[in-house]
Design a protein around this motif. Structure first.
Motif, PDB file in Angstrom:
ATOM      1  N   ASN A 107       0.835  -1.204   0.000  1.00  0.00           N
ATOM      2  CA  ASN A 107       0.000   0.000   0.000  1.00  0.00           C
ATOM      3  C   ASN A 107       0.866   1.249   0.000  1.00  0.00           C
ATOM      4  N   GLY A 108       1.946   1.186  -0.753  1.00  0.00           N
ATOM      5  CA  GLY A 108       2.913   2.281  -0.762  1.00  0.00           C
ATOM      6  C   GLY A 108       2.412   3.524  -1.470  1.00  0.00           C
ATOM      7  N   HIS A 109       3.182   4.595  -1.299  1.00  0.00           N
ATOM      8  CA  HIS A 109       2.831   5.866  -1.939  1.00  0.00           C
ATOM      9  C   HIS A 109       2.826   5.731  -3.462  1.00  0.00           C
ATOM     10  N   PHE A 110       3.740   4.911  -3.984  1.00  0.00           N
ATOM     11  CA  PHE A 110       3.886   4.748  -5.432  1.00  0.00           C
ATOM     12  C   PHE A 110       3.869   3.268  -5.809  1.00  0.00           C
ATOM     13  N   SER A 111       3.643   3.002  -7.093  1.00  0.00           N
ATOM     14  CA  SER A 111       3.762   1.629  -7.598  1.00  0.00           C
ATOM     15  C   SER A 111       5.210   1.176  -7.542  1.00  0.00           C
ATOM     16  N   SER A 112       6.113   2.099  -7.863  1.00  0.00           N
ATOM     17  CA  SER A 112       7.526   1.770  -7.976  1.00  0.00           C
ATOM     18  C   SER A 112       8.333   3.038  -7.786  1.00  0.00           C
ATOM     19  N   MET A 113       9.640   2.888  -7.672  1.00  0.00           N
ATOM     20  CA  MET A 113      10.532   4.045  -7.696  1.00  0.00           C
ATOM     21  C   MET A 113      11.863   3.599  -8.292  1.00  0.00           C
ATOM     22  N   PHE A 114      12.568   4.548  -8.861  1.00  0.00           N
ATOM     23  CA  PHE A 114      13.810   4.212  -9.542  1.00  0.00           C
ATOM     24  C   PHE A 114      14.902   3.819  -8.547  1.00  0.00           C
ATOM     25  N   ASP A 115      15.673   2.810  -8.926  1.00  0.00           N
ATOM     26  CA  ASP A 115      16.851   2.434  -8.165  1.00  0.00           C
ATOM     27  C   ASP A 115      18.034   3.251  -8.683  1.00  0.00           C
ATOM     28  N   PHE A 116      18.446   4.236  -7.903  1.00  0.00           N
ATOM     29  CA  PHE A 116      19.565   5.099  -8.288  1.00  0.00           C
ATOM     30  C   PHE A 116      20.860   4.708  -7.578  1.00  0.00           C
ATOM     31  N   SER A 117      20.879   3.533  -6.950  1.00  0.00           N
ATOM     32  CA  SER A 117      22.028   3.188  -6.105  1.00  0.00           C
ATOM     33  C   SER A 117      23.348   3.192  -6.876  1.00  0.00           C
ATOM     34  N   ALA A 118      23.337   2.678  -8.105  1.00  0.00           N
ATOM     35  CA  ALA A 118      24.576   2.653  -8.891  1.00  0.00           C
ATOM     36  C   ALA A 118      24.966   4.057  -9.344  1.00  0.00           C
ATOM     37  N   HIS A 119      23.958   4.881  -9.646  1.00  0.00           N
ATOM     38  CA  HIS A 119      24.236   6.228 -10.134  1.00  0.00           C
ATOM     39  C   HIS A 119      24.820   7.114  -9.032  1.00  0.00           C
ATOM     40  N   CYS A 120      24.453   6.806  -7.791  1.00  0.00           N
ATOM     41  CA  CYS A 120      24.962   7.605  -6.678  1.00  0.00           C
ATOM     42  C   CYS A 120      26.452   7.357  -6.414  1.00  0.00           C
ATOM     43  N   LEU A 121      27.025   6.344  -7.047  1.00  0.00           N
ATOM     44  CA  LEU A 121      28.446   6.043  -6.844  1.00  0.00           C
ATOM     45  C   LEU A 121      29.356   7.119  -7.416  1.00  0.00           C
ATOM     46  N   THR A 122      28.835   7.929  -8.336  1.00  0.00           N
ATOM     47  CA  THR A 122      29.690   8.951  -8.955  1.00  0.00           C
ATOM     48  C   THR A 122      29.316  10.356  -8.488  1.00  0.00           C
ATOM     49  N   GLU A 123      28.745  10.446  -7.300  1.00  0.00           N
ATOM     50  CA  GLU A 123      28.434  11.772  -6.770  1.00  0.00           C
ATOM     51  C   GLU A 123      29.664  12.329  -6.053  1.00  0.00           C
ATOM     52  N   GLY A 124      30.180  13.437  -6.555  1.00  0.00           N
ATOM     53  CA  GLY A 124      31.259  14.108  -5.839  1.00  0.00           C
ATOM     54  C   GLY A 124      30.672  14.934  -4.712  1.00  0.00           C
ATOM     55  N   LYS A 125      31.344  14.976  -3.574  1.00  0.00           N
ATOM     56  CA  LYS A 125      30.784  15.681  -2.415  1.00  0.00           C
ATOM     57  C   LYS A 125      30.563  17.158  -2.715  1.00  0.00           C
ATOM     58  N   ARG A 126      31.529  17.773  -3.385  1.00  0.00           N
ATOM     59  CA  ARG A 126      31.414  19.205  -3.670  1.00  0.00           C
ATOM     60  C   ARG A 126      31.107  19.494  -5.140  1.00  0.00           C
TER      61      ARG A 126
ATOM     62  N   TRP B 246      30.819  17.561  -9.471  1.00  0.00           N
ATOM     63  CA  TRP B 246      31.220  16.500 -10.394  1.00  0.00           C
ATOM     64  C   TRP B 246      32.734  16.323 -10.429  1.00  0.00           C
ATOM     65  N   TYR B 247      33.471  17.418 -10.228  1.00  0.00           N
ATOM     66  CA  TYR B 247      34.927  17.349 -10.386  1.00  0.00           C
ATOM     67  C   TYR B 247      35.559  16.389  -9.378  1.00  0.00           C
ATOM     68  N   GLU B 248      34.831  16.058  -8.316  1.00  0.00           N
ATOM     69  CA  GLU B 248      35.350  15.109  -7.327  1.00  0.00           C
ATOM     70  C   GLU B 248      34.874  13.676  -7.581  1.00  0.00           C
ATOM     71  N   ALA B 249      34.024  13.493  -8.579  1.00  0.00           N
ATOM     72  CA  ALA B 249      33.438  12.170  -8.831  1.00  0.00           C
ATOM     73  C   ALA B 249      34.446  11.268  -9.536  1.00  0.00           C
ATOM     74  N   GLY B 250      34.753  10.165  -8.900  1.00  0.00           N
ATOM     75  CA  GLY B 250      35.689   9.219  -9.498  1.00  0.00           C
ATOM     76  C   GLY B 250      34.965   8.227 -10.391  1.00  0.00           C
ATOM     77  N   PRO B 251      35.717   7.410 -11.134  1.00  0.00           N
ATOM     78  CA  PRO B 251      35.089   6.385 -11.977  1.00  0.00           C
ATOM     79  C   PRO B 251      34.428   5.310 -11.120  1.00  0.00           C
ATOM     80  N   VAL B 252      33.438   4.648 -11.692  1.00  0.00           N
ATOM     81  CA  VAL B 252      32.731   3.581 -10.980  1.00  0.00           C
ATOM     82  C   VAL B 252      33.641   2.359 -10.856  1.00  0.00           C
ATOM     83  N   GLN B 253      33.757   1.841  -9.651  1.00  0.00           N
ATOM     84  CA  GLN B 253      34.522   0.614  -9.418  1.00  0.00           C
ATOM     85  C   GLN B 253      33.577  -0.583  -9.495  1.00  0.00           C
TER      86      GLN B 253
END
Length: 565
Positions: free
Chosen positions: A272-291, A293-300
């Motif tokens: 009975n959730g708010h939505f039917s589904s939601m996107f899995d962004f877990s892999a995309h969050c691996l390239t978030e630079g803290k400050r 994009w310039y701090e974002a490293g390649p995906v391991q």
């Protein structure tokens, strides 16, 4: 789990501006979408998500809506939209639209009326607040850079925007505004829409005190997501939204949710959730630079494998997530998630197979099915995206040279996903007879639909076989409702998992290494269902011998889908 009409569907995202232009103005349009419905049907698509086609000044590519009831003339007419709905229905396909209701355009009638009377009724549709000691009400930095607060001309007030200053946030605490939004949503659902992808929805709950937080950068500001993370109560608003709209129509909804608290997944996508589904962004969050994009490293590889595995194991305890490799807000997945030696047809097919056979709703982004890649950008002036320009500035301010900052944007810009679809090797990739609104990726002469249509071993034809396998009568049950069970996690380079029901077991195993690997099978093999590599008599016999001896050899960038005992 109650079975829903959308559980076994495969979805396709269209970014209309870059899909197909039929009138030569350089901008994709609804008639272009209509003309490609048979192409999408042949691919195996059931559901089409349209990025915004509403009337807009396009400061943020249509995510700044000036009229929720009108189609932007750049895309066509409401008659064109109605024809799209009708033609999709003939093919047993569903249309969902983008729902952008955290904010609207500053050109929207509501905001214009608010500016005209900053103390009146419409000002309360937004967040108008007095400044503090000649400064903005709080120290929040918007997602696109700069303060979240913009002065209201002729007053001592500011209005709040988490995105561009031309995108004022809507005040969800105002019941009159909420009802107007619900009426609009129901109007579209009454038209025959199957549901919505819901944009930036977690941001609708604000701390109405707008407190300052500890700065996270030299500008003295803090990312506005800090306030979103710190406030409770969004669930109550989302339930109100569902109850007054989606629930009444059995509509499919997929949320764009980044700031959900760790223990709230079941509330969002449970029975009975708010939505039917939601996107899995877990892999995309691996390239978030803290400050930035310039701090974002390649995906391991191991981080990527762990992110997907953990997301799958968590989601299957309560509901269905939507699985993506890329979308309009992300660079191309082939360029992002594959090492350079795998950025080829074999690697592209491997990445596709891993994603599409996961548990959840597969979402394919336009051009993904032919393996479109990041473009090569020679100057910041070639980019259109407001966020990319901000990230370039951040990188330069951090001390990067022009060349270094440009390299970061080449790797991370969402304009990489917005370059026009490569339909053929004809001028402008067959996208338009005019001047395209955004540059065409120069590799269109090698990577395009027309070339791949006629090549049985192409990425496009592989996608067709892959989706057909997922939807086949024999395997639909296991790929829709089967458990996800991770496998061979101890290896350095293999991404593998089982999909299991009480009567079927499928192994999906991929070798992301440059070197071949051999796995010891944990269960006897029955048959090979799919391979991304060209078969040869020698390889066929070698594989058969290996399966007989309970081993599975995988060449570099090879993926095999096996039915097991």
């Amino acid at each position: 789990m109650n079975r829903k009409w959308w559980h076994d569907k495969v979805a396709y995202q269209i970014y209309p501006k870059s899909f197909l232009d039929t009138n030569g103005d350089g901008i994709g349009d609804l008639r272009g979408v209509i003309s490609k419905l048979d192409y999408l049907k042949q691919l195996g698509i059931d559901m089409i998500w349209l990025s915004p086609v509403y009337k807009s000044p396009f400061v943020d590519q249509g995510y700044d809506i000036a009229d929720y009831y009108a189609i932007a003339e750049e895309f066509g007419t409401m008659e064109d939209f109605d024809e799209l709905l009708a033609e999709a229905k003939k093919r047993n396909m569903y249309i969902i639209m983008d729902l952008v209701i955290n904010h609207c355009s500053d050109q929207h009638e509501w905001f214009q009326k608010a500016l005209a009377d900053p103390d009146g009724e419409y000002a309360d549709y937004f967040y108008f607040r007095k400044g503090k000691n000649g400064n903005p009400p709080s120290n929040y930095r918007s997602y696109f850079g700069g303060s979240c607060w913009e002065p209201v001309p002729g007053t001592d007030k500011y209005y709040f925007h988490m995105f561009a200053k031309e995108q004022p946030d809507l005040n969800w605490e105002n019941p009159v505004l909420r009802q107007k939004l619900y009426d609009m949503i129901n109007w579209w659902l009454d038209k025959g829409l199957a549901g919505f992808r819901i944009d930036a929805i977690i941001n609708i709950k604000k701390d109405l005190n707008f407190p300052d937080y500890e700065p996270d950068g030299p500008d003295g500001m803090v990312n506005c997501s800090k306030m979103v993370d710190s406030v409770d109560g969004v669930g109550k608003l989302l339930e109100d939204l569902k109850k007054h709209t989606f629930e009444k129509y059995d509509a499919f909804t997929v949320g764009e949710v980044f700031n959900m608290k760790a223990d709230e997944l079941a509330e969002f996508i449970g029975e009975n959730g708010h939505f039917s589904s939601m996107f899995d962004f877990s892999a995309h969050c691996l390239t978030e630079g803290k400050r930035g994009w310039y701090e974002a490293g390649p995906v391991q590889f191991k981080d990527w494998r762990a992110a997907i595995t953990n997301a799958q194991l968590t989601a299957q305890t309560c509901g269905f997530e939507a699985n993506i490799i890329e979308n309009h807000d992300e660079p191309r997945g082939v360029s992002r998630f594959l090492p350079s030696y795998a950025q080829n047809p074999a690697g592209t097919k491997m990445l596709a197979t891993v994603s599409i056979l996961l548990r959840g709703i597969p979402f394919i982004y336009q051009g993904q099915e032919i393996g479109m890649q990041n473009a090569i950008w020679n100057s910041i002036d070639e980019f259109n995206d407001i966020s990319t320009k901000d990230q370039y500035r951040i990188a330069r301010d951090a001390g990067l040279t022009d060349r270094e900052a440009l390299a970061v944007c080449n790797r991370m810009s969402r304009d990489n996903a917005r370059t026009p679809v490569q339909w053929s090797d004809q001028p402008n990739a067959g996208f338009t007879s005019g001047t395209p609104w955004l540059k065409i990726n120069p590799n269109y002469t090698q990577i395009n639909v027309a070339n791949q249509e006629n090549d049985p071993s192409s990425v496009l034809n592989y996608y067709r076989r892959l989706i057909a396998l997922r939807k086949s009568t024999a395997y639909k049950e296991v790929f829709t409702y089967g458990k996800f069970v991770p496998a061979y996690q101890h290896t350095d380079s293999v991404m593998a998992y089982y999909r299991e029901t009480e009567t079927q077991r499928i192994l999906v195993a991929a070798n992301f290494s440059k070197k071949p690997v051999t796995l010891n099978l944990e269960h006897p093999a029955k048959q090979v269902l799919l391979s991304n590599m060209e078969a040869t008599d020698i390889m066929d016999s070698t594989l058969s011998d290996s399966l007989e001896s309970a081993t599975l050899p995988l060449r570099s960038c090879e993926i095999l889908v096996l039915e097991l005992e």
